[in-house]
Design a protein around this motif. Structure first.
Motif, PDB file in Angstrom:
ATOM      1  N   LYS A  38       0.838  -1.315  -0.035  1.00  0.00           N
ATOM      2  CA  LYS A  38      -0.022  -0.171   0.020  1.00  0.00           C
ATOM      3  C   LYS A  38       0.900   1.026  -0.045  1.00  0.00           C
ATOM      4  CE  LYS A  38      -3.682  -2.310  -0.024  1.00  0.00           C
ATOM      5  NZ  LYS A  38      -4.484  -2.414  -1.116  1.00  0.00           N
ATOM      6  N   LEU A  39       0.636   2.432  -0.717  1.00  0.00           N
ATOM      7  CA  LEU A  39       1.285   3.454  -1.133  1.00  0.00           C
ATOM      8  C   LEU A  39       0.814   4.506   0.199  1.00  0.00           C
ATOM      9  CD1 LEU A  39       1.260   3.925  -4.794  1.00  0.00           C
ATOM     10  CD2 LEU A  39       2.871   2.892  -3.346  1.00  0.00           C
ATOM     11  N   SER A  40       1.713   5.243   0.595  1.00  0.00           N
ATOM     12  CA  SER A  40       1.317   6.498   1.404  1.00  0.00           C
ATOM     13  C   SER A  40       0.609   7.447   0.593  1.00  0.00           C
ATOM     14  CB  SER A  40       2.470   7.321   1.767  1.00  0.00           C
ATOM     15  OG  SER A  40       3.204   8.013   0.601  1.00  0.00           O
ATOM     16  N   LYS A  41      -0.129   8.073   1.096  1.00  0.00           N
ATOM     17  CA  LYS A  41      -1.267   9.045   0.417  1.00  0.00           C
ATOM     18  C   LYS A  41      -0.572   9.810  -0.592  1.00  0.00           C
ATOM     19  CE  LYS A  41      -4.393  12.819   1.500  1.00  0.00           C
ATOM     20  NZ  LYS A  41      -4.837  13.866   2.592  1.00  0.00           N
ATOM     21  N   ALA A  42       0.529  10.374  -0.178  1.00  0.00           N
ATOM     22  CA  ALA A  42       1.293  11.302  -1.107  1.00  0.00           C
ATOM     23  C   ALA A  42       1.788  10.576  -2.399  1.00  0.00           C
ATOM     24  CB  ALA A  42       2.452  11.933  -0.367  1.00  0.00           C
ATOM     25  N   ASP A  43       2.206   9.343  -2.318  1.00  0.00           N
ATOM     26  CA  ASP A  43       2.537   8.637  -3.259  1.00  0.00           C
ATOM     27  C   ASP A  43       1.619   8.132  -4.134  1.00  0.00           C
ATOM     28  OD1 ASP A  43       5.212   8.754  -2.312  1.00  0.00           O
ATOM     29  OD2 ASP A  43       5.327   6.523  -1.951  1.00  0.00           O
ATOM     30  N   ARG A  44       0.278   7.708  -3.528  1.00  0.00           N
ATOM     31  CA  ARG A  44      -0.773   7.544  -4.345  1.00  0.00           C
ATOM     32  C   ARG A  44      -1.423   8.712  -5.031  1.00  0.00           C
ATOM     33  NH1 ARG A  44      -3.312   5.725  -0.096  1.00  0.00           N
ATOM     34  NH2 ARG A  44      -4.501   7.582   0.365  1.00  0.00           N
ATOM     35  N   GLU A  45      -1.517   9.943  -4.413  1.00  0.00           N
ATOM     36  CA  GLU A  45      -1.671  11.035  -4.986  1.00  0.00           C
ATOM     37  C   GLU A  45      -0.969  11.467  -6.376  1.00  0.00           C
ATOM     38  OE1 GLU A  45      -1.982  14.296  -2.191  1.00  0.00           O
ATOM     39  OE2 GLU A  45      -3.984  13.324  -1.291  1.00  0.00           O
ATOM     40  N   PHE A  46       0.464  11.298  -6.116  1.00  0.00           N
ATOM     41  CA  PHE A  46       1.412  11.367  -7.175  1.00  0.00           C
ATOM     42  C   PHE A  46       0.996  10.552  -8.593  1.00  0.00           C
ATOM     43  CE2 PHE A  46       5.025   9.781  -9.566  1.00  0.00           C
ATOM     44  CZ  PHE A  46       5.622  11.098 -10.085  1.00  0.00           C
ATOM     45  N   VAL A  47       0.629   9.305  -8.222  1.00  0.00           N
ATOM     46  CA  VAL A  47       0.616   8.260  -9.118  1.00  0.00           C
ATOM     47  C   VAL A  47      -0.970   8.563  -9.858  1.00  0.00           C
ATOM     48  CG1 VAL A  47      -0.301   5.772  -9.288  1.00  0.00           C
ATOM     49  CG2 VAL A  47       1.657   6.172  -7.877  1.00  0.00           C
ATOM     50  N   GLU A  48      -2.198   9.130  -9.174  1.00  0.00           N
ATOM     51  CA  GLU A  48      -3.143   9.222  -9.750  1.00  0.00           C
ATOM     52  C   GLU A  48      -3.144  10.780 -10.690  1.00  0.00           C
ATOM     53  OE1 GLU A  48      -5.657   9.535  -6.120  1.00  0.00           O
ATOM     54  OE2 GLU A  48      -5.616   7.321  -6.034  1.00  0.00           O
ATOM     55  N   LYS A 149      12.469  12.635  -5.131  1.00  0.00           N
ATOM     56  CA  LYS A 149      13.385  12.715  -4.011  1.00  0.00           C
ATOM     57  C   LYS A 149      12.472  12.310  -2.795  1.00  0.00           C
ATOM     58  CE  LYS A 149      15.460  16.841  -5.778  1.00  0.00           C
ATOM     59  NZ  LYS A 149      15.283  18.496  -6.117  1.00  0.00           N
ATOM     60  N   GLU A 150      11.189  12.635  -2.568  1.00  0.00           N
ATOM     61  CA  GLU A 150      10.339  12.350  -1.517  1.00  0.00           C
ATOM     62  C   GLU A 150       9.532  11.215  -1.405  1.00  0.00           C
ATOM     63  OE1 GLU A 150       8.423  16.148  -0.658  1.00  0.00           O
ATOM     64  OE2 GLU A 150      10.143  17.161  -0.753  1.00  0.00           O
ATOM     65  N   ALA A 151       9.375  10.388  -2.594  1.00  0.00           N
ATOM     66  CA  ALA A 151       8.457   9.366  -2.431  1.00  0.00           C
ATOM     67  C   ALA A 151       8.852   8.419  -1.363  1.00  0.00           C
ATOM     68  CB  ALA A 151       8.297   8.788  -3.973  1.00  0.00           C
ATOM     69  N   LYS A 152       7.883   7.624  -0.824  1.00  0.00           N
ATOM     70  CA  LYS A 152       8.345   6.770   0.237  1.00  0.00           C
ATOM     71  C   LYS A 152       8.556   5.131  -0.482  1.00  0.00           C
ATOM     72  CE  LYS A 152       7.476   9.375   3.792  1.00  0.00           C
ATOM     73  NZ  LYS A 152       8.302  10.581   3.334  1.00  0.00           N
ATOM     74  N   ASP A 153       7.582   5.026  -1.686  1.00  0.00           N
ATOM     75  CA  ASP A 153       7.906   3.690  -2.276  1.00  0.00           C
ATOM     76  C   ASP A 153       8.903   3.664  -3.363  1.00  0.00           C
ATOM     77  OD1 ASP A 153       6.247   1.028  -2.750  1.00  0.00           O
ATOM     78  OD2 ASP A 153       6.642   2.176  -4.762  1.00  0.00           O
ATOM     79  N   ALA A 154       9.572   2.764  -3.174  1.00  0.00           N
ATOM     80  CA  ALA A 154      10.786   2.618  -3.995  1.00  0.00           C
ATOM     81  C   ALA A 154      10.524   2.678  -5.656  1.00  0.00           C
ATOM     82  CB  ALA A 154      11.720   1.588  -3.689  1.00  0.00           C
ATOM     83  N   ASP A 155       9.286   1.955  -5.731  1.00  0.00           N
ATOM     84  CA  ASP A 155       8.953   1.788  -7.314  1.00  0.00           C
ATOM     85  C   ASP A 155       8.470   3.176  -7.814  1.00  0.00           C
ATOM     86  OD1 ASP A 155       9.824  -0.798  -7.519  1.00  0.00           O
ATOM     87  OD2 ASP A 155       7.914  -1.597  -6.546  1.00  0.00           O
ATOM     88  N   VAL A 156       7.870   4.026  -6.973  1.00  0.00           N
ATOM     89  CA  VAL A 156       7.053   5.241  -7.227  1.00  0.00           C
ATOM     90  C   VAL A 156       8.250   5.877  -7.508  1.00  0.00           C
ATOM     91  CG1 VAL A 156       5.755   7.132  -6.607  1.00  0.00           C
ATOM     92  CG2 VAL A 156       4.851   4.712  -6.221  1.00  0.00           C
ATOM     93  N   LYS A 157       9.421   6.064  -6.512  1.00  0.00           N
ATOM     94  CA  LYS A 157      10.381   7.051  -6.762  1.00  0.00           C
ATOM     95  C   LYS A 157      11.199   6.679  -7.833  1.00  0.00           C
ATOM     96  CE  LYS A 157      12.922   8.308  -3.064  1.00  0.00           C
ATOM     97  NZ  LYS A 157      13.600   8.445  -2.124  1.00  0.00           N
ATOM     98  N   GLY A 158      11.288   5.416  -8.395  1.00  0.00           N
ATOM     99  CA  GLY A 158      12.160   5.090  -9.676  1.00  0.00           C
ATOM    100  C   GLY A 158      11.511   5.432 -10.899  1.00  0.00           C
TER     101      GLY A 158
END
Length: 184
Positions: A38-48, A149-158
């Motif tokens: 599950k992604l953090s709220k910020a990571d999920r918002e970035f993906v969306e 720089k700030e994404a918590k999930d490594a795949d999202v950051k990648g």
């Protein structure tokens, strides 16, 4: 005879089977069903938002193919269709692994942008489209830099890190073409 009942518990914005929620997963461990992370709220918002932005780039590129006067604008539009379609596919793969749905259709605000630009043709369209592309890519570069720089999930950051050079290239191209079509 009693039938087994499947309970669900609402945690945040995710609905999990009671057995998963009871184990404490999903609420604190970021682990959902079948090993989904599950992604953090910020990571999920970035993906969306990245998904929505990618859809917009493709759709506006398609409109530009029909309405632009400049062959250079049409080439740029085709590049947006090709590059953002590929990025959207990569994003969808990451999102699926994380149990997040990426948008499949434009939201109201993005549809309005498409509708507004769709009413223009020729050089008027070229100027408006390239202005939109500069503004949009400036925004995208800033959001992707932050996520890289700030994404918590490594795949999202990648994903953000890998996509960023292409977005910077799009921005430079958009600025160059905008300069050419501005005076026409």
């Amino acid at each position: 005879m009693l039938r087994p009942v499947l309970f669900t518990i609402l945690i945040g914005t995710a609905i999990l089977p009671a057995s998963v929620a009871a184990q404490g997963q999903g609420a604190t461990g970021h682990q959902g069903q079948a090993g989904e992370v599950k992604l953090s709220k910020a990571d999920r918002e970035f993906v969306e938002k990245a998904g929505q932005g990618g859809l917009l780039e493709v759709r506006l590129g398609q409109v530009a193919q029909q309405r632009a006067a400049s062959p250079e604008v049409k080439r740029f539009a085709q590049r947006m269709i090709d590059d953002h379609s590929a990025a959207n596919k990569r994003l969808a793969e990451v999102a699926q692994q994380k149990g997040v749905l990426v948008p499949q259709e434009l939201d109201k605000d993005h549809r309005e942008k498409v509708d507004k630009l769709s009413q223009k043709t020729g050089t008027e369209f070229d100027r408006a489209y390239m202005s939109e592309m500069v503004d949009d890519h400036e925004h995208d570069v800033a959001k992707f830099e932050k996520a890289s720089k700030e994404a918590k999930d490594a795949d999202v950051k990648g994903f953000a890190t890998a996509t960023l050079p292409q977005l910077r290239e799009h921005l430079a191209m958009a600025k160059q073409i905008q300069g050419k079509v501005k005076g026409k």
